[in-house]
Motif scaffolding. Structure first.
Motif, PDB file in Angstrom:
ATOM      1  N   LYS A   1       2.102   7.060  -6.723  1.00 38.20           N
ATOM      2  CA  LYS A   1       1.158   8.154  -7.020  1.00 38.20           C
ATOM      3  C   LYS A   1       1.741   9.516  -6.637  1.00 38.20           C
ATOM      4  O   LYS A   1       1.624  10.484  -7.398  1.00 38.20           O
TER       5      LYS A   1
ATOM      6  N   LEU B   1       1.036  -6.369  -4.514  1.00 42.02           N
ATOM      7  CA  LEU B   1       0.426  -5.417  -5.450  1.00 42.02           C
ATOM      8  C   LEU B   1       0.323  -6.103  -6.798  1.00 42.02           C
ATOM      9  O   LEU B   1       1.250  -6.821  -7.197  1.00 42.02           O
TER      10      LEU B   1
ATOM     11  N   ALA C   1      -1.780   3.166 -11.480  1.00 45.03           N
ATOM     12  CA  ALA C   1      -1.279   4.270 -10.644  1.00 45.03           C
ATOM     13  C   ALA C   1      -0.282   5.146 -11.395  1.00 45.03           C
ATOM     14  O   ALA C   1       0.188   6.146 -10.866  1.00 45.03           O
TER      15      ALA C   1
ATOM     16  N   ASP D   1       0.828  -1.216   0.000  1.00 38.74           N
ATOM     17  CA  ASP D   1       0.000   0.000   0.000  1.00 38.74           C
ATOM     18  C   ASP D   1       0.862   1.266   0.000  1.00 38.74           C
ATOM     19  O   ASP D   1       0.569   2.231  -0.712  1.00 38.74           O
TER      20      ASP D   1
ATOM     21  N   GLU E   1      -2.558  -2.831 -10.874  1.00 38.24           N
ATOM     22  CA  GLU E   1      -2.712  -1.707  -9.937  1.00 38.24           C
ATOM     23  C   GLU E   1      -1.585  -0.696 -10.130  1.00 38.24           C
ATOM     24  O   GLU E   1      -1.807   0.515 -10.100  1.00 38.24           O
ATOM     25  N   LEU E   2      -0.370  -1.223 -10.298  1.00 38.43           N
ATOM     26  CA  LEU E   2       0.771  -0.339 -10.506  1.00 38.43           C
ATOM     27  C   LEU E   2       0.631   0.442 -11.808  1.00 38.43           C
ATOM     28  O   LEU E   2       0.901   1.643 -11.855  1.00 38.43           O
TER      29      LEU E   2
ATOM     30  N   LEU F   1       2.370   1.722  -3.436  1.00 38.52           N
ATOM     31  CA  LEU F   1       1.419   2.308  -4.389  1.00 38.52           C
ATOM     32  C   LEU F   1       1.272   3.816  -4.156  1.00 38.52           C
ATOM     33  O   LEU F   1       1.258   4.600  -5.120  1.00 38.52           O
TER      34      LEU F   1
END
Ligand SMILES: [Zn+2]
Length: 502
Positions: free
Chosen positions: A223, A240, A248, A216, A244-245, A219
């Motif tokens: 960002k 992760l 982001a 988390d 998701e990466l 990530l």
């Protein structure tokens, strides 16, 4: 056509050849009148001209035959007719490429200039990159972060000789990671503090790895760094998903080994790790047993759509996988590397010492599967960046030479030579949004070039047969390059000797 005269830019773009000829005559008239006050006839006295060059456009693959390249003050000024341009420089500044092939200077998009006890060793290796045609490197962070930043600036200011450096400085990690000299963070407050530090350092991009950094916070780091305008690259944590990466705004994934996760239901496996149903130590096996090539290809397209690049770094994995078959003790390249530098190779060898024959075979199979992903990644539209991961800690991944080996592996994987050339030139420049300044052979661009004895579009191993290099506008003949190499060897021997008597 563009001409730089004593800092003043006279632009002759978009002219017909008739107009260009007239402009050329006009220029000579201007020169004669002394309006632009050049040091020499039209250009400065540092100008050089390369004749009879087959200029390769690394973007289109077009070869412009028998061109002359006029270079002044580190920039390409004009590309045109040799007999006309010859009038602008002295005879001693004219170099005949003899119909050889000119490509943009090569980029190694993944190196680590590392080792607190290897400062002199690393400094000595900088000219070696240039001698191998590598005029730009991307340093992906190390324990020498601040020093590499200083070297970057010294090279840019012509105080140090070496390739142009883009660097992440120090990388973001979790608390008590195995990596020396990283910026370790435990929460978002510390993240912001470290990003402030990277701002101060004026780093060229942000690198993040996952040794102890929780998913988390990883990530959030991506960002927040993106918000500050940085390109962000690194590894992929077990907790992760690659998707998701990508969502982001991750700019590039380092190491194609992570691509194998996309052959499985990556998000579902990540969920089981997060919920504690699956141990991290078992995840590799789950990914391996559920790999499906078609599914991987579909997810590669997702990466391409999100604009996530991949730096495969194949050569390091190959060296380890085939350690039992290749004896590196007599590698010619070792003459450039100090004993202290190569002593760092041992840790990975020791780590593998207890591997069973099955594990050894598994390593080879995995390497082959990673290699096989390259054509799929390319077909899916993923931008590939050529990087060697050359570093003292990366066993038998020799600085500079390893990039050329990496390119040959790309060819073995089935990529065509033009695509491969792009991974080591224009793709790097695009990554840093400097494609208008670097990695092109057109007027106005920085003059970093390699002259090859044969055509790399026929066989990429041509990058290993270098006739000359132009680094930052300076022409380095084969003889000069050999002198640079000789010097590296002498420094290695001196350092080894000095340390033995310590
Ligand atoms: Zn690396």
């Amino acid at each position: 056509m563009m001409l730089f005269i004593d800092g003043a830019l006279c632009s002759f773009e978009n002219l017909t050849s008739y107009e260009m000829k007239n402009s050329f005559l006009f220029l000579l008239a201007v020169v004669a009148l002394g309006a632009c006050q050049p040091t020499g006839p039209g250009v400065s006295d540092t100008a050089i001209l390369i004749l009879n060059a087959n200029v390769i456009d690394a973007t289109s693959g077009n070869v412009h035959k028998e061109k002359a390249i006029l270079i002044d003050s580190g920039r390409i000024v004009s590309i045109g007719d040799g007999s006309e341009l010859s009038a602008l420089v002295g005879k001693e500044d004219v170099f005949d490429a003899g119909g050889r092939y000119v490509i943009p200077g090569l980029w190694d998009m993944h190196v680590h200039i590392e080792g607190e006890d290897l400062v002199e060793d690393n400094r000595a290796l900088l000219p070696l990159y240039v001698a191998y045609g590598i005029t730009t490197v991307r340093d992906c962070a190390s324990d020498l972060g601040e020093l590499v930043l200083a070297w970057r600036d010294s090279i840019n200011n012509d105080q140090l000789f070496g390739p142009q450096i883009f660097t992440a400085g120090s990388k973001l990690e979790g608390i008590n990671s195995i990596w020396k000299g990283d910026l370790e963070i435990a929460n978002e407050e510390e993240l912001e503090q470290m990003l402030d530090k990277l701002d101060e350092y004026n780093v060229d991009f942000v690198k993040i790895t996952e040794n102890t950094l929780p998913g988390d916070l990883f990530l959030t780091s991506v960002k927040e760094a993106r918000k500050r305008g940085y390109k962000v690259t690194g590894h992929v944590p077990y907790d992760l998903s690659v998707e998701e990466l990508a969502a982001a705004g991750f700019s590039a994934i380092e190491h194609a080994s992570y691509m194998l996760r996309l052959g499985s239901d990556d998000s579902a496996i990540v969920d089981s790790i997060r919920s504690g149903k699956l141990a991290r130590s078992e995840a590799g096996q789950v990914y391996n047993s559920s790999f499906d090539q078609d599914s991987a290809f579909v997810r590669y397209k997702m990466l391409a759509e999100r604009g996530v690049a991949v730096t495969p770094t194949l050569i390091g994995g190959k060296q380890l996988a085939y350690l039992d078959e290749n004896n590196h003790q007599s590698d010619a390249y070792l003459k450039y590397l100090t004993d202290r530098f190569t002593s760092k190779y041992q840790w990975r060898i020791d780590r593998m010492a207890d591997e069973t024959p099955e594990q050894k075979q598994g390593r080879k199979d995995r390497y082959q599967l990673i290699l096989e992903q390259l054509p799929y990644l390319h077909k899916a539209g993923v931008t590939l960046l050529a990087g060697s991961d050359a570093a003292a800690l990366n066993t038998f991944v020799y600085p500079a030479q390893a990039l050329h080996e990496e390119l040959v592996l790309f060819q073995e994987a089935g990529l065509d030579p033009l695509t491969i050339l792009q991974t080591a030139t224009v793709n790097g420049a695009k990554f840093f949004s400097v494609q208008d300044k670097l990695a092109g052979i057109v007027p106005g661009m920085e003059a970093d070039l390699v002259i090859l004895n044969s055509n790399p579009l026929d066989d990429i191993s041509a990058t290993q047969d270098i006739f000359a290099v132009v680094n930052d506008g300076e022409y380095l003949s084969r003889q000069k390059l050999d002198e640079l190499l000789q010097r590296v060897q002498v420094i290695k021997e001196e350092l080894d000797k000095g340390r033995k008597t310590e």
